[in-house]
Design a protein around this motif. Structure first.
Motif, PDB file in Angstrom:
ATOM      1  N   THR A  53      36.597  33.276  52.790  1.00 52.50           N
ATOM      2  CA  THR A  53      36.800  31.913  52.467  1.00 52.50           C
ATOM      3  C   THR A  53      38.107  31.448  51.881  1.00 52.50           C
ATOM      4  N   ASP A  54      38.306  30.156  52.332  1.00 48.93           N
ATOM      5  CA  ASP A  54      39.569  29.699  51.621  1.00 48.93           C
ATOM      6  C   ASP A  54      39.770  29.836  50.310  1.00 48.93           C
ATOM      7  N   ALA A  55      38.862  30.124  49.404  1.00 50.26           N
ATOM      8  CA  ALA A  55      38.732  29.901  48.067  1.00 50.26           C
ATOM      9  C   ALA A  55      39.431  31.554  47.555  1.00 50.26           C
ATOM     10  N   PHE A  56      39.429  32.558  48.593  1.00 47.70           N
ATOM     11  CA  PHE A  56      39.802  33.803  48.026  1.00 47.70           C
ATOM     12  C   PHE A  56      41.099  33.916  47.462  1.00 47.70           C
ATOM     13  N   ASP A  57      41.181  34.984  46.236  1.00 49.02           N
ATOM     14  CA  ASP A  57      42.144  35.035  45.354  1.00 49.02           C
ATOM     15  C   ASP A  57      42.465  36.266  45.179  1.00 49.02           C
ATOM     16  N   ALA A  58      43.581  36.991  45.842  1.00 51.14           N
ATOM     17  CA  ALA A  58      43.288  38.398  45.642  1.00 51.14           C
ATOM     18  C   ALA A  58      43.707  39.053  44.384  1.00 51.14           C
ATOM     19  N   ALA A  59      44.693  38.117  43.404  1.00 54.23           N
ATOM     20  CA  ALA A  59      44.714  38.739  42.068  1.00 54.23           C
ATOM     21  C   ALA A  59      43.436  38.664  41.327  1.00 54.23           C
ATOM     22  N   ALA A  60      42.620  37.477  41.544  1.00 57.17           N
ATOM     23  CA  ALA A  60      41.549  37.367  40.945  1.00 57.17           C
ATOM     24  C   ALA A  60      40.312  38.292  41.109  1.00 57.17           C
ATOM     25  N   LEU A  61      40.685  38.639  42.656  1.00 58.34           N
ATOM     26  CA  LEU A  61      39.511  39.752  43.048  1.00 58.34           C
ATOM     27  C   LEU A  61      39.878  41.046  42.271  1.00 58.34           C
ATOM     28  N   GLN A  62      41.144  41.318  42.000  1.00 55.24           N
ATOM     29  CA  GLN A  62      41.439  42.541  41.386  1.00 55.24           C
ATOM     30  C   GLN A  62      41.182  42.527  39.691  1.00 55.24           C
ATOM     31  N   ARG A  63      41.283  41.319  39.208  1.00 51.85           N
ATOM     32  CA  ARG A  63      40.539  40.892  37.660  1.00 51.85           C
ATOM     33  C   ARG A  63      39.322  41.287  37.846  1.00 51.85           C
ATOM     34  N   HIS A  64      38.561  40.932  38.639  1.00 53.92           N
ATOM     35  CA  HIS A  64      36.995  41.138  38.825  1.00 53.92           C
ATOM     36  C   HIS A  64      36.838  42.710  38.760  1.00 53.92           C
ATOM     37  N   TRP A  65      37.652  43.401  39.533  1.00 51.31           N
ATOM     38  CA  TRP A  65      37.283  44.746  39.530  1.00 51.31           C
ATOM     39  C   TRP A  65      37.851  45.471  38.178  1.00 51.31           C
ATOM     40  N   ASP A  66      38.723  44.866  37.744  1.00 52.36           N
ATOM     41  CA  ASP A  66      39.450  45.451  36.501  1.00 52.36           C
ATOM     42  C   ASP A  66      38.344  45.120  35.212  1.00 52.36           C
TER      43      ASP A  66
END
Length: 244
Positions: free
Chosen positions: A218-231
């Motif tokens: 999606t256009d909302a994707f944020d790679a840094a936020a996805l990593q924060r999610h895993w963290d």
């Protein structure tokens, strides 16, 4: 990593589901992963496999199975702004029909199925979810205090759970909110309800994010936020399910 499509018997029929788990025949803690409104698709399968790679059996149900098997609606490979009006015209009736009563009835069946799998060990499970799946994850955790030890919601409308229900939550929790989903005042009110309930939790707005920030299609994707999610997610699950 192993994966397969399964079918879960529910009070209203058969829900198809995607499961991912480590190879080797050992038993692993179970995680019920609720998808966002767009449903089971490659990005959700990839996320389930990544989580399974950390030593979990991950079950992703098609929450809209009453309307058909996956894919319930046809989606473009990338769900951009131009595609969203047509997609949401099909999607919103499904979301509106997925009432709290339906989601809780399904949760009973999903958890029963998950814990009966031969690759799932005895003991508590975790529930995580995205968008509407985050709301359903919270409702599932509230309804199963003796079974769900950890719950996580990402860009989910968890305020809809309500303070009265949050007072019954016993699972450890992480709530990762999109910046556009709630105000700092809304966050403070939600966190006050969790404090009053004595919940062991973290709840934060992920800076600079849009609703749907974990979803790479999606256009909302944020790679840094996805990593924060895993963290945030992995330590939560490891601690609550006895892996650390």
């Amino acid at each position: 990593m192993l994966s397969k499509t399964l079918h879960i018997s529910t009070a209203d029929g058969q829900a198809d589901a995607f499961a991912a788990f480590p190879e080797g025949g050992e038993k692993h803690p179970g995680v019920l992963m609720y998808p966002d409104g767009f449903g089971i698709r490659p990005v959700l399968r990839d996320m389930a496999c990544e989580l399974a790679g950390h030593g979990y059996y991950v079950l992703v149900p098609n929450i809209f199975y009453r309307h058909g098997p996956t894919p319930v609606i046809e989606l473009p490979e990338h769900i951009g702004e131009e595609a969203r009006p047509a997609v949401f015209a099909q999607l919103m009736p499904l979301i509106q029909a997925h009432t709290e009563e339906r989601s809780l009835s399904d949760a009973d069946d999903y958890l029963r199925f998950l814990t009966a799998q031969p690759q799932v060990g005895a003991g508590p499970v975790a529930v995580t979810g995205y968008c509407i799946g985050g709301l359903v994850a919270m409702r599932t955790a509230v309804a199963h205090p003796g079974q769900v030890a950890a719950v996580a919601s990402f860009h989910g409308p968890v305020g809809a759970v309500g303070a009265e229900s949050l007072a019954k939550l016993t699972a450890r929790a992480h709530l990762g909110h999109a910046e556009g989903d709630l105000t700092p005042e809304d966050l403070a009110e939600l966190n006050q309800s969790l404090d009053a309930a004595g919940v062991d939790y973290t709840s934060e707005i992920y800076p600079g994010t849009l609703h749907g920030f974990t979803m790479s299609d999606t256009d909302a994707f944020d790679a840094a936020a996805l990593q924060r999610h895993w963290d945030r997610l992995l330590p939560l699950l490891d601690g609550a399910l006895g892996r650390s």
